[in-house]
Each structure stands twice: as structure tokens, then as C-alpha cells.
Motif scaffolding. Structure first.
Motif, PDB file in Angstrom:
ATOM      1  N   THR A 104       2.455   6.752  -3.159  1.00  0.00           N
ATOM      2  CA  THR A 104       1.356   7.246  -2.253  1.00  0.00           C
ATOM      3  C   THR A 104       0.721   8.441  -2.999  1.00  0.00           C
ATOM      4  OG1 THR A 104       2.121   6.460  -0.023  1.00  0.00           O
ATOM      5  CG2 THR A 104       0.643   8.202   0.121  1.00  0.00           C
ATOM      6  N   VAL A 130       0.296   3.597  -6.059  1.00  0.00           N
ATOM      7  CA  VAL A 130      -0.497   2.277  -5.380  1.00  0.00           C
ATOM      8  C   VAL A 130      -1.715   2.272  -5.832  1.00  0.00           C
ATOM      9  CG1 VAL A 130       0.809   3.062  -3.234  1.00  0.00           C
ATOM     10  CG2 VAL A 130      -1.557   4.128  -3.671  1.00  0.00           C
ATOM     11  N   MET A 134      -3.431  -1.440  -3.089  1.00  0.00           N
ATOM     12  CA  MET A 134      -2.075  -1.984  -2.782  1.00  0.00           C
ATOM     13  C   MET A 134      -2.066  -3.384  -1.615  1.00  0.00           C
ATOM     14  SD  MET A 134       1.302  -0.106  -1.211  1.00  0.00           S
ATOM     15  CE  MET A 134       2.595  -1.123  -0.702  1.00  0.00           C
ATOM     16  N   MET A 135      -3.007  -3.367  -0.954  1.00  0.00           N
ATOM     17  CA  MET A 135      -3.040  -4.518   0.029  1.00  0.00           C
ATOM     18  C   MET A 135      -3.734  -5.574  -0.655  1.00  0.00           C
ATOM     19  SD  MET A 135      -4.399  -4.491   3.993  1.00  0.00           S
ATOM     20  CE  MET A 135      -6.174  -4.724   3.673  1.00  0.00           C
ATOM     21  N   GLY A 143      -1.973  -8.615  -4.207  1.00  0.00           N
ATOM     22  CA  GLY A 143      -1.577  -7.500  -3.416  1.00  0.00           C
ATOM     23  C   GLY A 143      -0.428  -7.593  -2.386  1.00  0.00           C
ATOM     24  N   VAL A 144      -0.144  -6.647  -1.303  1.00  0.00           N
ATOM     25  CA  VAL A 144       0.933  -6.977  -0.442  1.00  0.00           C
ATOM     26  C   VAL A 144       0.108  -7.409   0.702  1.00  0.00           C
ATOM     27  CG1 VAL A 144       2.516  -5.856   0.952  1.00  0.00           C
ATOM     28  CG2 VAL A 144       2.231  -4.970  -1.552  1.00  0.00           C
ATOM     29  N   LEU A 149       2.506  -5.131   6.005  1.00  0.00           N
ATOM     30  CA  LEU A 149       2.331  -3.782   6.177  1.00  0.00           C
ATOM     31  C   LEU A 149       2.361  -3.629   7.680  1.00  0.00           C
ATOM     32  CD1 LEU A 149      -0.696  -3.619   3.694  1.00  0.00           C
ATOM     33  CD2 LEU A 149       1.758  -2.209   3.464  1.00  0.00           C
ATOM     34  N   ILE A 206       0.425   4.512   6.272  1.00  0.00           N
ATOM     35  CA  ILE A 206       0.690   3.155   5.781  1.00  0.00           C
ATOM     36  C   ILE A 206      -0.830   2.733   5.649  1.00  0.00           C
ATOM     37  CG2 ILE A 206       1.530   0.817   6.355  1.00  0.00           C
ATOM     38  CD1 ILE A 206       3.565   2.180   7.996  1.00  0.00           C
ATOM     39  N   SER A 210      -2.202   1.702   1.648  1.00  0.00           N
ATOM     40  CA  SER A 210      -2.162   0.461   1.270  1.00  0.00           C
ATOM     41  C   SER A 210      -3.756  -0.147   1.125  1.00  0.00           C
ATOM     42  CB  SER A 210      -1.333  -0.494   2.306  1.00  0.00           C
ATOM     43  OG  SER A 210      -1.923  -0.207   3.519  1.00  0.00           O
ATOM     44  N   GLU A 211      -4.353   0.625   2.009  1.00  0.00           N
ATOM     45  CA  GLU A 211      -6.016   0.007   2.063  1.00  0.00           C
ATOM     46  C   GLU A 211      -6.840   0.752   1.280  1.00  0.00           C
ATOM     47  OE1 GLU A 211      -6.939  -1.139   5.926  1.00  0.00           O
ATOM     48  OE2 GLU A 211      -5.108  -1.519   6.763  1.00  0.00           O
ATOM     49  N   VAL A 236       5.793  -1.163  -4.688  1.00  0.00           N
ATOM     50  CA  VAL A 236       4.581  -1.401  -5.160  1.00  0.00           C
ATOM     51  C   VAL A 236       4.573  -2.637  -6.481  1.00  0.00           C
ATOM     52  CG1 VAL A 236       2.595  -0.418  -6.314  1.00  0.00           C
ATOM     53  CG2 VAL A 236       3.904   0.948  -4.641  1.00  0.00           C
ATOM     54  N   SER A 241      -0.621  -3.480  -9.935  1.00  0.00           N
ATOM     55  CA  SER A 241      -0.853  -1.936 -10.031  1.00  0.00           C
ATOM     56  C   SER A 241      -1.078  -1.468 -11.487  1.00  0.00           C
ATOM     57  CB  SER A 241       0.379  -1.076  -9.051  1.00  0.00           C
ATOM     58  OG  SER A 241       1.790  -1.552  -9.694  1.00  0.00           O
TER      59      SER A 241
END
Length: 282
Positions: A104, A130, A134-135, A143-144, A149, A206, A210-211, A236, A241
Motif C-alpha cells: 500500500t 499495488v 490491484m483489483m 488482478g485480485v 477483497l 482495503i 485495491s481499487e 500483490v 503489478s
């Protein structure tokens, strides 16, 4: 030589108290460390000691809602995090500083450096960071997933103390890998740092880590940036990334560590620290 060893607080425009450590000579090259979620400046102990002993001025702060800073219920977003860093660097009147961010904190560095006043920043380092985003989205298919999340949010809200044991015991340091050498002290120190902060700020963060899309921030950065990532990062994911980040930077350099986890600064400082030093001196 004047020393500035100690710690203090800086107050932001919205009245939040940001804790920071500031060790070393005021006239030395300054390195500012930005920690990951949900930790604190203490996560940089190894790097702070290493570079302090080499004569650098080392600075690390607790993000709002984390560690010893105010446990905020508002402002837990990347724009405000970057503004808080600007308040700190203005307060200390840092010039040509090197900013190093993990996870982060890497997002925080990207946003701050992209917007920093001229002359404030010399170089930057993004470690297990990140950016770009990340998302998982249509733009970021690797992404995740949002479901993962959301699972973080549920676990934090339901039983934060157990969640903050599960994360460092498993994916953060790669302790869930076969043959991993588990350091119980590292796990408990992660838990200690996490539990110092505020649950609301951690919950909000979070979404922030992530967003947030850092694409335009990365494009705007003009100083040299070192991108460091372990290819066994379970928090991550590497492919979504570091390689994407370095392509967006004007002066980006990528170091990929084979088999290293997300928390590589703690598990492998003997590898990471000399590479950081070489970049700082280069």
C-alpha cells in the motif's frame, strides 16, 4: 554535525496527528519509508537501522488510522494519504528525498511523487507495490477478484485479531509454502503493528489499496524509480503489478526476486538492502 534523532507528530489540515520517526543528520540524504497495510513505521526497522548506520537520514511515518497516528474514520483514501505525506515533507522541508514504499505504501509513494512540489523528490522505490491497480477489472484482468477483497473486509470486521494472525502466518511472508522457515516473532510483530491501528481505517484502506488506479500517477513521475517484487508474492500478484508498472514509468528499473514473498524486506533484507543502496548511489 547536527543530529535529528527522535520522533514526533505533524498535524494535517483536518486535524489528524501523523506520527513519524526522524533519525540521523539533518543535512544527510533523506530516505522516507512508507509502510504497507495494516502496519506502521516499525515495519521498516531493518531498513531504518541499515541506512541510518550508513549515514543517511531515515524517516518513516504511521499512515493515518495506522500505528500511533490518529485513528481516523474519514480520509482513508489515497488522495488524503498523499496529502498527509506532503504535510510531513513540508513540515520537515525535505529536498531531493528518496521515497520508498512497500505494498500500500508503494501506491502512496506513486501518488505523492506524481504530485510533489518541484525539488522535493530525487528518486522513488516501489516494493511489492499495488500499482498500477490491484483489483481485477476489465482493464486489469489479472488482478485480485473483488470476492477475495470482500473476504478481507468480512474477516477484519468479524474477528480482526485472528485475521491479523492468519495473514502473516500464511501468504504475507510465504510461511504457507512447503519448507518455509517460520519466524514466530515476525508473525507476532505483524499482529502487534496491525492491532495498534483503527479497525475503521483498516477497513477503508482495503478499498484504497485495491481499487485505486495509479496509471496516470506512474506516467506523470519524472524521477528515476526502482520497482522491486518477488515473483512468489501471494498478496500483490507479480504479473499484474511490477512488469506493468515499469512499462508506465519514464525512468523505471525492474528487479524481480525469484521465489521471494510479499514481505521480502523482512524475510530477505540481506538481498533487498544492498540493491536499494546501489540504486540510491547510482
Amino acid at each position: 554535525m547536527t543530529s535529528n534523532t527522535g520522533s514526533s507528530f505533524v498535524k494535517t489540515k483536518d486535524g489528524v496527528e501523523i506520527f513519524y520517526k526522524d533519525w540521523g543528520p539533518k543535512n544527510a540524504q533523506a530516505i522516507v519509508f512508507h509502510h504497507g497495510w495494516p502496519l506502521s513505521a516499525d515495519d521498516w526497522d531493518n531498513q531504518m537501522m541499515y541506512f541510518f548506520n550508513l549515514g543517511y537520514r531515515v524517516i518513516a511515518h504511521d499512515r493515518r488510522g495506522h500505528g500511533r497516528s490518529s485513528q481516523t474514520d474519514t480520509g482513508n483514501d489515497m488522495d488524503t494519504y498523499a496529502a498527509d505525506v506532503a504535510a510531513l515533507t513540508d513540515h520537515l522541508d525535505l529536498k531531493n528525498a528518496i521515497h520508498v514504499g512497500h505494498s500500500t505504501g508503494g501506491g502512496e509513494v506513486a501518488r505523492y511523487v506524481a504530485r510533489a512540489k518541484p525539488g522535493r523528490v530525487a528518486k522513488a522505490v516501489l516494493i511489492g507495490a499495488v500499482p498500477p491497480i490491484m483489483m481485477k477489472t476489465a482493464k486489469s484482468p489479472g488482478g485480485v477478484p473483488i470476492e477475495v477483497l470482500d473476504g478481507f473486509r468480512t474477516a477484519l470486521a468479524m474477528n480482526r485479531t485472528q485475521f491479523f494472525l492468519d495473514v502473516p502466518s500464511g501468504p504475507f511472508y510465504g510461511y504457507n509454502r512447503s519448507g518455509a522457515k517460520i519466524d514466530q516473532g515476525v508473525i507476532w510483530n505483524w499482529w502487534r503493528q496491525g492491532m495498534m491501528g483503527g479497525a475503521k481505517a483498516h477497513y477503508d484502506c482495503i478499498k484504497a489499496f485495491s481499487e485505486t488506479d495509479f496509471t496516470e500517477d506512474l506516467k506523470a513521475i519524472t524521477v528515476p524509480v526502482l520497482v522491486v517484487h518477488g515473483d512468489d508474492d501471494q498478496v500483490v500478484p507479480y504479473q499484474n503489478s511490477a512488469p506493468l508498472t515499469v512499462k508506465l514509468l519514464k525512468k523505471g528499473t525492474l528487479i524481480t526476486y525469484k521465489g521471494l514473498p510479499h514481505g521480502l524486506c523482512t524475510t530477505h533484507p540481506q538481498i533487498v538492502n544492498p540493491d536499494l543502496l546501489a540504486f540510491f548511489k547510482g
